[in-house]
Design an enzyme around this catalytic site. Structure first.
Site, PDB file in Angstrom:
ATOM      1  N   THR A  36       0.866  -1.179   0.000  1.00  0.00           N
ATOM      2  CA  THR A  36       0.000   0.000   0.000  1.00  0.00           C
ATOM      3  C   THR A  36       0.904   1.230   0.000  1.00  0.00           C
ATOM      4  O   THR A  36       2.132   1.104  -0.118  1.00  0.00           O
ATOM      5  CB  THR A  36      -0.891   0.028   1.256  1.00  0.00           C
ATOM      6  N   ALA A  82       0.688  -6.518   9.186  1.00  0.00           N
ATOM      7  CA  ALA A  82      -0.018  -5.784   8.118  1.00  0.00           C
ATOM      8  C   ALA A  82      -1.182  -5.003   8.706  1.00  0.00           C
ATOM      9  O   ALA A  82      -2.032  -5.565   9.404  1.00  0.00           O
ATOM     10  CB  ALA A  82      -0.517  -6.757   7.062  1.00  0.00           C
ATOM     11  N   THR A 100      -8.785  -3.987   6.532  1.00  0.00           N
ATOM     12  CA  THR A 100      -7.452  -4.606   6.675  1.00  0.00           C
ATOM     13  C   THR A 100      -7.230  -5.112   8.098  1.00  0.00           C
ATOM     14  O   THR A 100      -6.844  -6.264   8.314  1.00  0.00           O
ATOM     15  CB  THR A 100      -6.352  -3.585   6.315  1.00  0.00           C
ATOM     16  N   THR A 125      -1.127  -2.719  19.638  1.00  0.00           N
ATOM     17  CA  THR A 125      -0.654  -1.411  20.084  1.00  0.00           C
ATOM     18  C   THR A 125      -1.210  -1.055  21.463  1.00  0.00           C
ATOM     19  O   THR A 125      -2.308  -1.492  21.828  1.00  0.00           O
ATOM     20  CB  THR A 125      -1.098  -0.334  19.062  1.00  0.00           C
ATOM     21  N   ASP A 126      -0.469  -0.204  22.175  1.00  0.00           N
ATOM     22  CA  ASP A 126      -0.964   0.282  23.476  1.00  0.00           C
ATOM     23  C   ASP A 126      -2.182   1.198  23.299  1.00  0.00           C
ATOM     24  O   ASP A 126      -2.880   1.490  24.271  1.00  0.00           O
ATOM     25  CB  ASP A 126       0.143   1.017  24.252  1.00  0.00           C
ATOM     26  N   GLU A 127      -2.425   1.638  22.044  1.00  0.00           N
ATOM     27  CA  GLU A 127      -3.538   2.563  21.822  1.00  0.00           C
ATOM     28  C   GLU A 127      -4.897   1.911  22.093  1.00  0.00           C
ATOM     29  O   GLU A 127      -5.897   2.605  22.232  1.00  0.00           O
ATOM     30  CB  GLU A 127      -3.474   3.150  20.407  1.00  0.00           C
ATOM     31  N   TYR A 153      -8.575   4.051  14.180  1.00  0.00           N
ATOM     32  CA  TYR A 153      -7.403   3.158  14.116  1.00  0.00           C
ATOM     33  C   TYR A 153      -7.344   2.248  15.340  1.00  0.00           C
ATOM     34  O   TYR A 153      -7.305   1.023  15.226  1.00  0.00           O
ATOM     35  CB  TYR A 153      -6.106   3.976  14.017  1.00  0.00           C
ATOM     36  N   LYS A 157      -7.776  -1.905  15.779  1.00  0.00           N
ATOM     37  CA  LYS A 157      -6.760  -2.776  16.375  1.00  0.00           C
ATOM     38  C   LYS A 157      -7.357  -3.540  17.569  1.00  0.00           C
ATOM     39  O   LYS A 157      -7.068  -4.715  17.774  1.00  0.00           O
ATOM     40  CB  LYS A 157      -5.542  -1.963  16.829  1.00  0.00           C
ATOM     41  N   ASN A 182       4.740   3.573  21.096  1.00  0.00           N
ATOM     42  CA  ASN A 182       5.229   4.182  19.849  1.00  0.00           C
ATOM     43  C   ASN A 182       6.659   3.764  19.529  1.00  0.00           C
ATOM     44  O   ASN A 182       7.540   3.886  20.378  1.00  0.00           O
ATOM     45  CB  ASN A 182       5.209   5.706  19.960  1.00  0.00           C
ATOM     46  N   PRO A 208       4.752  21.042  12.110  1.00  0.00           N
ATOM     47  CA  PRO A 208       3.385  21.149  12.626  1.00  0.00           C
ATOM     48  C   PRO A 208       3.181  20.365  13.928  1.00  0.00           C
ATOM     49  O   PRO A 208       3.066  19.139  13.917  1.00  0.00           O
ATOM     50  CB  PRO A 208       2.535  20.553  11.502  1.00  0.00           C
TER      51      PRO A 208
HETATM   52  P1  NAD Z   1       3.385   0.704   8.412  1.00  0.00           P
HETATM   53  O1  NAD Z   1       2.185   1.505   8.051  1.00  0.00           O
HETATM   54  O2  NAD Z   1       4.742   1.287   8.265  1.00  0.00           O
HETATM   55  O3  NAD Z   1       3.399  -0.656   7.561  1.00  0.00           O
HETATM   56  C1  NAD Z   1       2.257  -1.424   7.321  1.00  0.00           C
HETATM   57  C2  NAD Z   1       2.591  -2.444   6.234  1.00  0.00           C
HETATM   58  O4  NAD Z   1       1.416  -3.249   6.025  1.00  0.00           O
HETATM   59  C3  NAD Z   1       2.949  -1.816   4.875  1.00  0.00           C
HETATM   60  O5  NAD Z   1       4.063  -2.474   4.310  1.00  0.00           O
HETATM   61  C4  NAD Z   1       1.697  -2.064   4.028  1.00  0.00           C
HETATM   62  O6  NAD Z   1       1.976  -2.201   2.638  1.00  0.00           O
HETATM   63  C5  NAD Z   1       1.191  -3.363   4.627  1.00  0.00           C
HETATM   64  N1  NAD Z   1      -0.253  -3.557   4.419  1.00  0.00           N
HETATM   65  C6  NAD Z   1      -1.249  -2.655   4.634  1.00  0.00           C
HETATM   66  N2  NAD Z   1      -2.436  -3.204   4.316  1.00  0.00           N
HETATM   67  C7  NAD Z   1      -2.184  -4.482   3.917  1.00  0.00           C
HETATM   68  C8  NAD Z   1      -3.007  -5.554   3.478  1.00  0.00           C
HETATM   69  N3  NAD Z   1      -4.336  -5.419   3.391  1.00  0.00           N
HETATM   70  N4  NAD Z   1      -2.423  -6.733   3.160  1.00  0.00           N
HETATM   71  C9  NAD Z   1      -1.071  -6.881   3.237  1.00  0.00           C
HETATM   72  N5  NAD Z   1      -0.244  -5.888   3.632  1.00  0.00           N
HETATM   73  C10 NAD Z   1      -0.798  -4.707   3.965  1.00  0.00           C
HETATM   74  O7  NAD Z   1       3.091   0.228   9.892  1.00  0.00           O
HETATM   75  P2  NAD Z   1       4.083  -0.025  11.121  1.00  0.00           P
HETATM   76  O8  NAD Z   1       4.282   1.246  11.843  1.00  0.00           O
HETATM   77  O9  NAD Z   1       5.240  -0.826  10.664  1.00  0.00           O
HETATM   78  O10 NAD Z   1       3.163  -0.934  12.036  1.00  0.00           O
HETATM   79  C11 NAD Z   1       3.151  -2.359  11.900  1.00  0.00           C
HETATM   80  C12 NAD Z   1       2.207  -2.948  12.923  1.00  0.00           C
HETATM   81  O11 NAD Z   1       2.619  -2.584  14.234  1.00  0.00           O
HETATM   82  C13 NAD Z   1       0.761  -2.459  12.782  1.00  0.00           C
HETATM   83  O12 NAD Z   1      -0.089  -3.543  12.988  1.00  0.00           O
HETATM   84  C14 NAD Z   1       0.619  -1.418  13.875  1.00  0.00           C
HETATM   85  O13 NAD Z   1      -0.719  -1.356  14.319  1.00  0.00           O
HETATM   86  C15 NAD Z   1       1.540  -1.982  14.938  1.00  0.00           C
HETATM   87  N6  NAD Z   1       2.143  -1.003  15.852  1.00  0.00           N
HETATM   88  C16 NAD Z   1       2.810   0.092  15.359  1.00  0.00           C
HETATM   89  C17 NAD Z   1       3.409   0.972  16.255  1.00  0.00           C
HETATM   90  C18 NAD Z   1       4.193   2.175  15.742  1.00  0.00           C
HETATM   91  O14 NAD Z   1       4.666   2.982  16.549  1.00  0.00           O
HETATM   92  N7  NAD Z   1       4.409   2.339  14.439  1.00  0.00           N
HETATM   93  C19 NAD Z   1       3.351   0.767  17.629  1.00  0.00           C
HETATM   94  C20 NAD Z   1       2.666  -0.371  18.100  1.00  0.00           C
HETATM   95  C21 NAD Z   1       2.082  -1.241  17.201  1.00  0.00           C
HETATM   96  P1  TYD Z   2       2.014   9.697  15.454  1.00  0.00           P
HETATM   97  O1  TYD Z   2       3.421   9.535  14.992  1.00  0.00           O
HETATM   98  O2  TYD Z   2       0.947   9.902  14.421  1.00  0.00           O
HETATM   99  O3  TYD Z   2       1.693   8.439  16.383  1.00  0.00           O
HETATM  100  P2  TYD Z   2       0.384   8.129  17.323  1.00  0.00           P
HETATM  101  O4  TYD Z   2      -0.674   9.119  17.040  1.00  0.00           O
HETATM  102  O5  TYD Z   2       0.004   6.755  16.891  1.00  0.00           O
HETATM  103  O6  TYD Z   2       0.893   8.201  18.729  1.00  0.00           O
HETATM  104  O7  TYD Z   2       1.956  10.920  16.440  1.00  0.00           O
HETATM  105  C1  TYD Z   2       2.722  10.954  17.646  1.00  0.00           C
HETATM  106  C2  TYD Z   2       2.321  12.186  18.418  1.00  0.00           C
HETATM  107  O8  TYD Z   2       2.726  13.341  17.667  1.00  0.00           O
HETATM  108  C3  TYD Z   2       0.811  12.328  18.605  1.00  0.00           C
HETATM  109  O9  TYD Z   2       0.569  12.884  19.898  1.00  0.00           O
HETATM  110  C4  TYD Z   2       0.388  13.316  17.531  1.00  0.00           C
HETATM  111  C5  TYD Z   2       1.613  14.186  17.376  1.00  0.00           C
HETATM  112  N1  TYD Z   2       1.816  14.756  16.017  1.00  0.00           N
HETATM  113  C6  TYD Z   2       2.016  16.141  15.853  1.00  0.00           C
HETATM  114  O10 TYD Z   2       2.022  16.910  16.828  1.00  0.00           O
HETATM  115  N2  TYD Z   2       2.214  16.618  14.589  1.00  0.00           N
HETATM  116  C7  TYD Z   2       2.202  15.809  13.486  1.00  0.00           C
HETATM  117  O11 TYD Z   2       2.348  16.322  12.338  1.00  0.00           O
HETATM  118  C8  TYD Z   2       2.022  14.390  13.672  1.00  0.00           C
HETATM  119  C9  TYD Z   2       2.012  13.459  12.505  1.00  0.00           C
HETATM  120  C10 TYD Z   2       1.842  13.917  14.967  1.00  0.00           C
END
Ligand code: NAD
Ligand code: TYD
Length: 340
Positions: A36, A82, A100, A125-127, A153, A157, A182, A208
Site C-alpha cells: 500500500t 499488516a 485490513t 498497540t498500546d492505543e 485506528y 486494532k 510508539n 506542525p
Molecule cells: P506501516 O504503516 O509502516 O506498515 C504497514 C505495512 O502493512 C505496509 O508495508 C503495508 O503495505 C502493509 N499492508 C497494509 N495493508 C495491507 C493488506 N491489506 N495486506 C497486506 N499488507 C498490507 O506500519 P508499522 O508502523 O510498521 O506498524 C506495523 C504494525 O505494528 C501495525 O499492525 C501497527 O498497528 C503496529 N504497531 C505500530 C506501532 C508504531 O509505533 N508504528 C506501535 C505499536 C504497534
Molecule cells: P504519530 O506519529 O501519528 O503516532 P500516534 O498518534 O500513533 O501516537 O503521532 C505521535 C504524536 O505526535 C501524537 O501525539 C500526535 C503528534 N503529532 C504532531 O504533533 N504533529 C504531526 O504532524 C504528527 C504526525 C503527529
C-alpha cells in the site's frame, strides 16, 4: 521453520525481517505485503539477496491469496504486522482500517486453522487502552487495563485483538498478542511524528505540532520491539497478551526540540496547528509481565536511539525523498494545507 511475516515492507515489519534473518538464519521468512502507500519494496532490497527470504505481493484480506500461500508454504509461525497504521488517516477515512485490520486478521487466522500452525502472533498497540491523564504520572497500562479506544485506528486494532482472543478460546488457535508503545527508528514512513519532523527540519520547513505539544508518548527503539516479538512468538504463553515498552516517556514538544537541537536548526520552525480530534493525552506502558516471564528488557535509551535514527535519515535521504516526491505530496496538502 517457515515464518510468514505480513506487512513486512512497512516500518516495523521490515526491521523485524532483518532482525530474524540475522538472529535465526536457519528459519525461512516469507513476507506477504500488499505494498500500500506505506509499503516499500526498496526497504527489502538487502533481504531479497538472502536465499532464506521470499517476498509475495498480496492482501491479507484476500482469502484466495492467503489460502494459496499457506497451501504452498505450510508456515509454522505467522506474525501479523499488516495494517493501516496512521491515526490521522483513520480519522479521515475509517473504512479501510476495518477491512485490513479486522477482516484481514480474520482471514489470516482462518488460514491458520485450516493449515495448522504452532503460533499466530498479532502485533498490536498500546492505543487499544485509550489514554492516561497528564496529571497522573503514577498510572501505566497493564495487560488488565480495560480496552477503551479513541480513534478508528485504535478501535480497529482492538477489534482485531478481541477476535484473536476469541479464536484462542473458541477454536483453540495457539495465539499471542504484543501491545507496544510508539516505535521509532529506520524505515519509519515520513507521515509519523519523528520522521516527519526530521525530514521537514532538514528542509527548513515549518514543523506542525498539534495543540500545545504536551501529549506524551512512550518511545521504543524499533529493534527492541523486534526482540520482544521474537521472544513472545517463540517462548511466550499461548493465549496471552504482553505489553511492550521501555519507560521512555516524552512530550511531543520534547521530541521535536531534541530533533532541532541534534540538527542544529532553530526552534522558530515549530508551528502550533489545530489539534487532532480525540487526541490521546498520554500513553505509558508497564512492561513488568514480559520482563518477569521472558526476561525482556529494552537495550536502547531514547537519547541514543534518536541520534541513531537521525543519522539513519541523514544517510538514507534517497529512501525518504523518493516517498516525499510521490503521492505523499497530495496527502500532506490535504491534511496540513489549511493548518500551516
Ligand atoms: P506501516 O504503516 O509502516 O506498515 C504497514 C505495512 O502493512 C505496509 O508495508 C503495508 O503495505 C502493509 N499492508 C497494509 N495493508 C495491507 C493488506 N491489506 N495486506 C497486506 N499488507 C498490507 O506500519 P508499522 O508502523 O510498521 O506498524 C506495523 C504494525 O505494528 C501495525 O499492525 C501497527 O498497528 C503496529 N504497531 C505500530 C506501532 C508504531 O509505533 N508504528 C506501535 C505499536 C504497534
Ligand atoms: P504519530 O506519529 O501519528 O503516532 P500516534 O498518534 O500513533 O501516537 O503521532 C505521535 C504524536 O505526535 C501524537 O501525539 C500526535 C503528534 N503529532 C504532531 O504533533 N504533529 C504531526 O504532524 C504528527 C504526525 C503527529
Amino acid at each position: 521453520m517457515n515464518i510468514i511475516v505480513t506487512g513486512g515492507a512497512g516500518f516495523i515489519g521490515s526491521n523485524f525481517i532483518y532482525f530474524e534473518l540475522d538472529k535465526h538464519p536457519e528459519d525461512r521468512i516469507i513476507c506477504l505485503d500488499a505494498l500500500t502507500y506505506c509499503g516499500n519494496l526498496a526497504t527489502l532490497d538487502e533481504a531479497m539477496k538472502n536465499p532464506q527470504f521470499r517476498f509475495v505481493k498480496g492482501d491479507i484480506a484476500d482469502r484466495e491469496t492467503v489460502f494459496s500461500l499457506f497451501e504452498e508454504e505450510k508456515p509454522d509461525i505467522v506474525v501479523n504486522f499488516a495494517a493501516e497504521s496512521h491515526v490521522d488517516r483513520s480519522i479521515d477515512n475509517p473504512e479501510i482500517f476495518l477491512k485490513t485490520n479486522i477482516m484481514g486478521t480474520q482471514v489470516l487466522m482462518d488460514a491458520c486453522r485450516k493449515y495448522g500452525i504452532t503460533r499466530y502472533h498479532q502485533v498490536s498497540t498500546d492505543e487499544v487502552y485509550g489514554d492516561l491523564p497528564l496529571d497522573r504520572p503514577d498510572l501505566f497500562f497493564t495487560e488488565d487495563t480495560p480496552i477503551h479506544t479513541s480513534s478508528p485506528y485504535s478501535s480497529s486494532k482492538a477489534g482485531a485483538d478481541l477476535l484473536v482472543l476469541a479464536y484462542y478460546r473458541t477454536y483453540g488457535l495457539p495465539v499471542s498478542i504484543t501491545r507496544c508503545s510508539n516505535n521509532y527508528g529506520p524505515y519509519h514512513f515520513p507521515e509519523k511524528l519523528i520522521p516527519l519532523m526530521i525530514s521537514r527540519a532538514l528542509a527548513d520547513e515549518a514543523l506542525p505540532v498539534y495543540g500545545k505539544g504536551e501529549n506524551v508518548r512512550d518511545w521504543l527503539y524499533v529493534k527492541d520491539h523486534c526482540s520482544a516479538i521474537d521472544l513472545v512468538m517463540r517462548k511466550g504463553q499461548v493465549g496471552e497478551v504482553y505489553n511492550v515498552g521501555g519507560h521512555n516517556e516524552k512530550t511531543n514538544l520534547e521530541v521535536v526540540e531534541t530533533i532541532l537541537q541534534q540538527l542544529g536548526k532553530p526552534e522558530s520552525l515549530i508551528t502550533y496547528v489545530t489539534d487532532r480530534p480525540g487526541h490521546d493525552m498520554r500513553y505509558a506502558i508497564d512492561p513488568t509481565k514480559i520482563h518477569r516471564e521472558l526476561g525482556w528488557l529494552p537495550e536502547t535509551k531514547f537519547e541514543d536511539g534518536i541520534k541513531m535514527t537521525i543519522q539513519w535519515y541523514l544517510d538514507n535521504k534517497e529512501w525518504w525523498q523518493n516517498i516525499l516526491s510521490g503521492e505523499y505530496q497530495n496527502y500532506f496538502e490535504k491534511m496540513y494545507g489549511e493548518r500551516l
